[in-house]
Write an enzyme that holds these catalytic residues in place. Structure first.
Site, mmCIF file in Angstrom:
data_model
loop_
_atom_site.group_PDB
_atom_site.id
_atom_site.type_symbol
_atom_site.label_atom_id
_atom_site.label_comp_id
_atom_site.label_asym_id
_atom_site.label_seq_id
_atom_site.Cartn_x
_atom_site.Cartn_y
_atom_site.Cartn_z
ATOM 1 N N ASN A 1 -10.615 -0.260 10.158
ATOM 2 C CA ASN A 1 -9.313 0.217 9.691
ATOM 3 C C ASN A 1 -8.808 1.304 10.624
ATOM 4 O OD1 ASN A 1 -9.041 -1.001 6.777
ATOM 5 N ND2 ASN A 1 -11.139 -0.309 6.971
ATOM 6 N N ASP A 56 -16.349 -0.697 8.724
ATOM 7 C CA ASP A 56 -17.062 -1.059 7.500
ATOM 8 C C ASP A 56 -18.065 -2.165 7.804
ATOM 9 O OD1 ASP A 56 -15.167 0.651 6.514
ATOM 10 O OD2 ASP A 56 -14.224 -0.787 5.163
ATOM 11 N N TYR A 86 -8.761 3.552 -6.164
ATOM 12 C CA TYR A 86 -7.642 4.487 -6.253
ATOM 13 C C TYR A 86 -7.248 4.931 -7.658
ATOM 14 C CZ TYR A 86 -7.173 2.883 -1.458
ATOM 15 O OH TYR A 86 -7.432 2.561 -0.151
ATOM 16 N N GLY A 131 -7.658 5.354 4.260
ATOM 17 C CA GLY A 131 -7.208 6.355 3.311
ATOM 18 C C GLY A 131 -7.495 7.743 3.853
ATOM 19 N N GLU A 189 -14.963 -5.012 8.724
ATOM 20 C CA GLU A 189 -13.626 -4.780 9.270
ATOM 21 C C GLU A 189 -13.569 -3.402 9.902
ATOM 22 O OE1 GLU A 189 -11.093 -5.267 5.907
ATOM 23 O OE2 GLU A 189 -11.378 -3.236 5.192
ATOM 24 N N GLU A 208 0.814 -1.213 0.000
ATOM 25 C CA GLU A 208 0.000 0.000 0.000
ATOM 26 C C GLU A 208 0.852 1.268 0.000
ATOM 27 O OE1 GLU A 208 -3.737 -0.371 2.437
ATOM 28 O OE2 GLU A 208 -2.722 -2.161 3.175
ATOM 29 N N SER A 245 -6.824 -2.124 1.498
ATOM 30 C CA SER A 245 -6.974 -1.477 0.189
ATOM 31 C C SER A 245 -7.390 -2.437 -0.909
ATOM 32 C CB SER A 245 -5.672 -0.757 -0.211
ATOM 33 O OG SER A 245 -5.396 0.308 0.666
ATOM 34 N N ARG A 295 -12.010 3.633 10.884
ATOM 35 C CA ARG A 295 -13.182 3.570 10.019
ATOM 36 C C ARG A 295 -13.731 2.154 10.072
ATOM 37 N NH1 ARG A 295 -11.668 3.320 4.435
ATOM 38 N NH2 ARG A 295 -12.295 1.149 4.569
#
Length: 342
Positions: A279, A263, A222, A283, A277, A17, A152, A261
């Site tokens: 994070n 999800d 991305y 990002g 998950e 990443e 990612s 974050r």
């Protein structure tokens, strides 16, 4: 004039990443209010080499805008702990648990947070198995094959047959020695940001990720200019509140601090929510869904950075006080023991 705070923004690193990290770090560097902060870019190369030796004289606080192994899994966080430099985001344990999809799901299940059915295995177990379908027997097609310790959408495959399963696992094993295989469900993908310390974190408005195909892969996230999120998400109020509650519970389950974050998958037909998950360093450009979710709730990107840096200093101060108190208690106890034995 008040002296500006020197903020070292870490970027790059040896993980897959690397490029995503560079984008996040540049956004942070550009948005830090110059009247308050003096940003210092620290770009770690793909071999893991640092351009400078990080130390207190170089920075007052560190913003590790790093994604994936070596940056988001507790390794850099542990290094910063040994240096005694305040840093943004989750600590060693929370980072490590959230980075590994096996440990993360165990933490969720221990706290009663629902997850989709899944199995996991090591590279040795996969290569030793004579019946690959048997390893994922509890699951139905389609399934999602993922490296246990990467983000990612790198190394992820959607599979609908044994041949695709084998190809997907082989791909995942190029990134990690552990693989997670998750049950595919027909659902909307919902995200929610968390911001704050251990005691009173806050949840953002939920957003929804929009996949151009069957799922949101690395290219869509991305490399494409297409819109991938709707913020706020169009959800019934009951569901939006449940997303926010589960996000805070997931944050607590891993021992989160600073930001994360969460999800989720939302099955409209059943009304069920599944935690996908969490994070600990999502990002972080101003276009990223984490920042956009907070902006929609009245926290613009520069203010978000300021709050995260303030939280970094608050944790560092609290940690120093706790260590000082523990040291004083230990010395008093040692003195008392010595006196009683003389």
């Amino acid at each position: 004039m008040t002296e500006r705070v020197r903020v070292a923004v870490l970027a790059g690193g040896p993980s897959a990443e690397h490029e995503v990290s560079l984008q996040s770090a540049q956004a942070v560097l550009d948005a830090l209010p110059r009247e308050l902060y003096e940003p210092v870019a620290v770009i770690i190369d793909r071999q893991g080499r640092w351009p400078v030796e990080l130390r207190r004289g170089l920075a007052d606080v560190v913003f590790p805008a790093l994604h994936g192994p070596f940056g988001e899994d507790g390794v850099v966080q542990g290094h910063l702990e040994t240096l005694g430099i305040p840093y943004v985001g989750c600590g060693v344990l929370a980072s490590a648990v959230a980075m590994n999809k096996v440990a993360m799901r165990r933490a969720f299940l221990a706290e009663g947070i629902p997850v989709t059915p899944y199995v996991w295995f090591t590279d040795h177990e996969w290569r030793a198995a004579t019946d690959h379908r048997g390893l994922v027997k509890p699951l139905d097609w389609p399934m999602y094959v993922k490296p246990a310790g990467l983000g990612s959408s790198i190394g992820v495959s959607r599979v609908t047959s044994v041949d695709e399963l084998r190809a997907g696992v082989d791909l995942a094993l190029t990134y990690d020695r552990e693989v997670v295989v998750e049950q595919g469900v027909t659902a909307r993908e919902i995200i929610c940001g968390v911001l704050g310390g251990h005691d009173a974190p806050e949840a953002s408005v939920p957003g929804e990720l929009i996949a151009p195909g069957d799922w949101l892969d690395y290219e869509a996230k991305y490399l494409s200019s297409a819109e991938i999120a709707v913020i706020p998400a169009a959800l019934p109020e009951r569901v939006a509140e449940e997303v926010r509650e589960l996000s805070l519970r997931a944050f607590r389950a891993i021992g989160g601090y600073g930001l994360a974050r969460a999800d989720f998958l939302y099955e409209e037909d059943t009304g069920r929510l599944y935690a996908l998950e969490i994070n600990t360093m999502p990002g972080f450009t101003s276009r990223s869904v984490y920042a956009r979710a907070w902006a929609a709730g009245g926290v613009p990107y520069p203010d978000l950075l300021r709050r995260l840096i303030d939280l970094a200093f608050a944790r560092s101060t609290a940690g120093s006080t706790a260590r000082s108190t523990a040291g004083s208690t230990a010395r008093s106890a040692a003195g008392s023991t010595t006196g009683s034995g003389s």
